[in-house]
Design a protein around this motif. Structure first.
Motif, PDB file in Angstrom:
ATOM      1  N   SER A 235       4.884 -12.875   4.790  1.00  0.00           N
ATOM      2  CA  SER A 235       6.216 -12.293   4.648  1.00  0.00           C
ATOM      3  C   SER A 235       7.056 -12.631   5.874  1.00  0.00           C
ATOM      4  O   SER A 235       6.527 -13.085   6.899  1.00  0.00           O
ATOM      5  CB  SER A 235       6.117 -10.771   4.481  1.00  0.00           C
ATOM      6  OG  SER A 235       5.332 -10.439   3.357  1.00  0.00           O
TER       7      SER A 235
ATOM      8  N   TRP B  43       8.995 -10.898   0.923  1.00  0.00           N
ATOM      9  CA  TRP B  43       7.566 -10.970   0.607  1.00  0.00           C
ATOM     10  C   TRP B  43       7.287 -12.153  -0.320  1.00  0.00           C
ATOM     11  O   TRP B  43       7.984 -12.344  -1.317  1.00  0.00           O
ATOM     12  CB  TRP B  43       7.101  -9.693  -0.087  1.00  0.00           C
ATOM     13  CG  TRP B  43       7.023  -8.484   0.804  1.00  0.00           C
ATOM     14  CD1 TRP B  43       7.592  -8.317   2.028  1.00  0.00           C
ATOM     15  CD2 TRP B  43       6.328  -7.255   0.522  1.00  0.00           C
ATOM     16  NE1 TRP B  43       7.312  -7.072   2.533  1.00  0.00           N
ATOM     17  CE2 TRP B  43       6.536  -6.401   1.619  1.00  0.00           C
ATOM     18  CE3 TRP B  43       5.569  -6.798  -0.552  1.00  0.00           C
ATOM     19  CZ2 TRP B  43       5.998  -5.125   1.679  1.00  0.00           C
ATOM     20  CZ3 TRP B  43       5.027  -5.522  -0.499  1.00  0.00           C
ATOM     21  CH2 TRP B  43       5.233  -4.691   0.606  1.00  0.00           C
TER      22      TRP B  43
ATOM     23  N   ASN C  79      12.872  -7.095   4.271  1.00  0.00           N
ATOM     24  CA  ASN C  79      11.844  -8.091   4.522  1.00  0.00           C
ATOM     25  C   ASN C  79      11.589  -8.902   3.255  1.00  0.00           C
ATOM     26  O   ASN C  79      11.769  -8.422   2.141  1.00  0.00           O
ATOM     27  CB  ASN C  79      10.549  -7.417   4.971  1.00  0.00           C
ATOM     28  CG  ASN C  79      10.742  -6.572   6.213  1.00  0.00           C
ATOM     29  OD1 ASN C  79      11.701  -6.757   6.962  1.00  0.00           O
ATOM     30  ND2 ASN C  79       9.847  -5.628   6.441  1.00  0.00           N
TER      31      ASN C  79
ATOM     32  N   ASN D 183       2.007  -8.794   5.094  1.00  0.00           N
ATOM     33  CA  ASN D 183       2.424  -7.463   4.658  1.00  0.00           C
ATOM     34  C   ASN D 183       1.212  -6.620   4.248  1.00  0.00           C
ATOM     35  O   ASN D 183       0.058  -7.034   4.427  1.00  0.00           O
ATOM     36  CB  ASN D 183       3.460  -7.565   3.534  1.00  0.00           C
ATOM     37  CG  ASN D 183       2.885  -8.176   2.257  1.00  0.00           C
ATOM     38  OD1 ASN D 183       1.681  -8.240   2.047  1.00  0.00           O
ATOM     39  ND2 ASN D 183       3.769  -8.640   1.387  1.00  0.00           N
TER      40      ASN D 183
END
Length: 304
Positions: free
Chosen positions: A274, A214, A212, A268
């Motif tokens: 994110s 961020w 992921n 997040n």
């Protein structure tokens, strides 16, 4: 008059006691790019324990990618606020070990201490918590005995030793060394801003386990676009100002709000914007990285 004098003295005592507590909670948290394959981390903890066996020693991480000062800066900002005032952080990502970079202790406005080379590691925590004071480590006093001829392991000989002495109350913050101007070496990056309906920010780090992406765009800043769950955000990723990838991702409360393998945008655990693929690796799929040279632009593409 006596009551006023009593209150004044009480206030001075409280301030002094608070200041002492900041430097003496006996907690030291270590961060490095050493990994745990050899004895480097253990050696630092051994030095700290030799200063005082009553210290409480913890790890932030020792898996910072080699020489990655930016990620060290990010992990401090991610972690420091959750520790009590008075905690001492020893952060050793030091590609310039033995050179003219300064060895310092930063005291934040929230009462945390960071012992580190001043090489950019303090960029984010100095901005988020503020600078109460910075002192340069006086190695004539705050250096492990008989280590003067060792030039390549300041993490053990200077930083762990000084951090332990500070946390244990062997020295005060004032005894670390001379006071420096309230400035740190800064790594340039895209601060999170909203300009003409467009959010701009930095890709701070990757969630390495899942891929992921961020950013440093806070929920408060995102809310100025007034998105609702299900609205589409157009996201453009840049590396050194060059466009790498663009997509449209629905603003979602959970990963399961989109089909498996599809993109989404979400907040997040730090409440920052994110991007992810549901049960996929966003960063790997679209060749997205993180660090000071990576940035992102976000606009509200369509309402649901």
């Amino acid at each position: 008059m006596k009551i006023v004098l009593f209150r004044f003295i009480s206030s001075l005592v409280l301030v002094a006691a608070t200041s002492i507590a900041f430097a003496q909670n006996k907690i030291v948290v270590f961060q490095s790019d050493f990994g745990l394959k050899d004895g480097a981390v253990s050696a630092m903890k051994g030095v700290a324990t030799s200063v005082s066996p009553h210290l409480k020693l913890y790890d932030l991480t020792h898996e910072i990618p080699a020489y990655n000062i930016w990620e060290a800066a990010y992990r401090l900002e991610q972690t420091v606020p959750y520790w009590p005032a008075g905690t001492v952080f020893v952060s050793v990502i030091d590609p310039g070990v033995g050179t003219s970079r300064k060895s310092v202790v930063l005291k934040t406005n929230n009462g945390h201490f960071v012992v580190t080379p001043d090489n950019g590691t303090l960029t984010l925590i100095a901005a988020s918590e503020g600078i109460a004071a910075i002192r340069e480590i006086n190695e004539a006093v705050n250096r492990r005995k008989s280590s003067q001829r060792s030039y390549t392991f300041h993490g053990r000989d200077v930083y762990a030793y000084t951090g332990a002495r500070l946390a244990a109350g062997v020295i005060t913050f004032e005894e670390v060394g001379p006071l420096l101007p309230n400035e740190v070496v800064k790594i340039p990056y895209q601060a999170a801003v909203l300009e003409n309906g467009k959010l701009k920010g930095n890709i701070s780090v990757l969630d390495v386990q899942y891929g992921n992406v961020w950013t440093n765009i806070s929920a408060e800043l995102l809310n100025q676009l007034h998105p609702q769950y299900g609205d589409l955000l157009q996201v453009t990723f840049f590396h050194n100002g060059k466009k790498v990838y663009q997509t449209v991702a629905p603003y979602s409360e959970t990963f399961g709000a989109v089909p498996e393998g599809k993109p989404l945008s979400y907040l997040n655990s730090l409440m920052q914007l994110s991007f992810a693929l549901n049960q996929g690796n966003f960063a790997a799929a679209y060749h997205i990285g993180s660090g000071s040279e990576w940035s992102v632009e976000v606009t509200l593409f369509a309402k649901k």
